[in-house]
Design a protein around this motif. Structure first.
Motif, short mmCIF file in Angstrom:
data_model
loop_
_atom_site.label_atom_id
_atom_site.label_comp_id
_atom_site.label_asym_id
_atom_site.label_seq_id
_atom_site.Cartn_x
_atom_site.Cartn_y
_atom_site.Cartn_z
N GLU A 90 0.79 -1.25 -0.05
CA GLU A 90 -0.03 0.04 -0.07
C GLU A 90 0.83 1.10 -0.10
OE1 GLU A 90 -2.40 -0.51 3.48
OE2 GLU A 90 -3.74 -2.08 2.46
N ALA A 91 1.73 1.38 0.83
CA ALA A 91 2.72 2.37 0.90
C ALA A 91 3.46 2.61 -0.53
CB ALA A 91 3.76 2.41 1.82
N TRP A 92 3.82 1.71 -1.23
CA TRP A 92 4.61 1.59 -2.32
C TRP A 92 3.54 2.33 -3.63
CZ3 TRP A 92 4.29 0.32 -7.52
CH2 TRP A 92 5.54 0.50 -8.43
N VAL A 93 2.44 1.71 -3.51
CA VAL A 93 1.30 2.09 -4.52
C VAL A 93 1.19 3.86 -4.15
CG1 VAL A 93 -0.94 1.78 -5.46
CG2 VAL A 93 0.50 0.18 -5.17
N GLU A 94 0.77 4.28 -3.02
CA GLU A 94 0.55 5.37 -2.59
C GLU A 94 1.78 6.48 -3.16
OE1 GLU A 94 -0.97 7.96 1.30
OE2 GLU A 94 0.07 5.95 1.62
N THR A 95 3.01 5.99 -2.74
CA THR A 95 4.13 6.73 -3.00
C THR A 95 3.99 6.97 -4.51
OG1 THR A 95 5.47 6.24 -1.09
CG2 THR A 95 6.63 7.14 -2.85
N THR A 96 3.89 5.76 -5.42
CA THR A 96 4.14 6.06 -6.84
C THR A 96 3.06 6.89 -7.24
OG1 THR A 96 4.87 3.78 -6.98
CG2 THR A 96 4.26 4.77 -8.85
N ALA A 97 1.91 6.80 -6.74
CA ALA A 97 0.87 7.66 -7.14
C ALA A 97 1.18 9.34 -6.86
CB ALA A 97 -0.44 7.36 -6.39
N ALA A 98 1.87 9.48 -5.76
CA ALA A 98 2.09 10.76 -5.30
C ALA A 98 3.04 11.45 -6.05
CB ALA A 98 2.21 10.94 -3.91
N ALA A 125 7.16 -1.15 6.28
CA ALA A 125 6.45 0.24 6.41
C ALA A 125 5.94 0.34 8.05
CB ALA A 125 5.09 -0.12 5.68
N GLY A 126 6.09 1.60 8.39
CA GLY A 126 5.76 1.85 9.78
C GLY A 126 6.84 1.73 10.71
#
Length: 391
Positions: free
Chosen positions: A265-273, A335-336
């Motif tokens: 989830e962190a990877w996808v969120e970072t890639t999107a941003a 993550a975390g």
């Protein structure tokens, strides 16, 4: 003083407590450890996405915000900010300021993604020469997005533009003031990709996706032009000197970190941003490029990727050389967990490990200092300055 117009969703920085690796520093092969705790200065208003930080000789700090499409100059105490120039396509304008690099004469080389050009900005904030990102080289089209710049004004980048899928890439040095062709100074392993082809004949569609967190080398360049290549195979550093000599440091022990749902989830969120979208056009031989960082469009769901079992030992895009010549590399953690930085000397030896405060990431360096971005629950980023620790 600048003010925030409205909240935007950007990547949330790594946060939380010490990792198990930090609990056992001997596993890291570190000579010493240090933890950053309290900043010496912090700017009092948030940014949407800090994409570049550059400290000038007198202590002023330039900060680019990709999502706000703005460039700011902060005073040395980080108490006040001035917006520099304005958005547009003119000679003294920009459309999306991104990376900021030191340039000869205490000037700054700014990557302007929106206008597809590099712009030199003087210490008086005056706009000077521009360099198109798209260049016609002897071997075809080149897209030049500098990762680093040395004191001679040479830029270092990975060639892009031919559309070919490769396992490795060169690191290229090019001086825009020289008639000499770009020179490859090192080679690195790239991320793994997956390919999918559908249709046939004249209606064939090919899709290529990066394999998230797959092993790839990292790299960065010192002010003297020495190139540090972080090898993912056994986690060691190769320093390539300007004269071509290679100095290899010893491998660093590490414990593989398993990829969990939170990491995906962190990877996808970072890639999107933070991911960069690119389009190149050729109109009767006139080349131009339009690029944009962030915005969250076009990123597949977690199920749209193939995921590895474990992370590589370090974050490949995190390598950066501090002004004192040390190489800083972010170690992979779950993550975390609290972010950890491995520090290597000019011979590739692992000097020690720096634990960042929770929710921070390294965004720049100053004279004896390091700049961190702190992410908050609303997705904003806050700029902080810390004394650089001794290891």
């Amino acid at each position: 003083m600048r003010s925030s117009k409205h909240a935007r969703c950007v990547a949330v920085a790594l946060a939380a407590v010490f990792s198990s690796l930090w609990a056992h520093p001997a596993d890291l092969g570190a000579q010493s450890t240090a933890a950053l705790e309290e900043p010496t200065a912090a700017y009092g208003e948030p940014f949407s996405l800090i994409s570049g930080v550059r400290e000038l000789e007198d202590g002023r700090v330039l900060v680019s915000d990709a999502l706000e499409e703005s460039l700011y100059a902060l005073d040395a105490p980080l108490s006040e900010a001035l917006k520099i120039a304005r958005n547009g396509q003119g000679p003294d304008e920009y459309r999306q300021p991104d990376a900021l690099h030191a340039w000869p004469g205490d000037s700054t080389l700014m990557t302007d993604l929106g206008n597809g050009r590099l712009t030199v900005i003087g210490p008086d904030y005056g706009f000077g020469r521009t360099i198109p990102v798209v260049q016609q080289a002897s071997d075809g089209l080149q897209i030049i997005l500098p990762q680093d710049v040395d004191t001679e004004g040479s830029v270092y980048y990975q060639p892009r533009g031919d559309g070919m899928i490769r396992d490795t890439s060169g690191i290229v040095r090019w001086n825009p003031d020289s008639a000499a062709e770009p020179v490859e100074v090192a080679r690195i392993k790239l991320s793994d990709v997956t390919e999918r082809t559908s249709g046939d004949g004249g209606n064939m569609h090919q899709e290529v996706r990066q394999v998230p967190m797959s092993p790839q080398d990292g790299w960065a360049v010192g002010l003297d032009g020495s190139v540090a290549v972080v090898r993912v195979g056994d986690y060691h550093v190769d320093w390539v000197r300007p004269d071509g000599r290679v100095i290899s440091g010893p491998p660093v022990a590490y414990e593989p970190v398993r990829v969990r749902q939170a990491d995906k989830e962190a990877w996808v969120e970072t890639t999107a941003a933070r991911g960069v979208m690119m389009a190149v056009t050729n109109q009767n031989g006139n080349l131009s490029a339009r690029m944009r960082r962030g915005g969250g469009r076009g990123v597949p769901s977690i199920d749209g990727y193939e995921w590895p079992e474990t992370k590589p030992p370090f974050e490949p895009g995190s390598a950066v050389v501090a002004p004192d010549g040390d190489l800083w590399v972010m170690r992979s953690v779950a993550a975390g967990e609290r972010p950890l930085i491995d520090v290597f000397d000019a011979n590739g030896r692992h000097r020690g490990t720096v634990a960042l405060p929770e929710g921070r990431e390294v965004v720049g360096f100053g004279e004896g200092s390091v700049y961190l971005a702190r992410g908050d629950d609303l997705g904003f980023q806050w700029l902080e300055r810390y004394d650089r620790p001794e290891l």
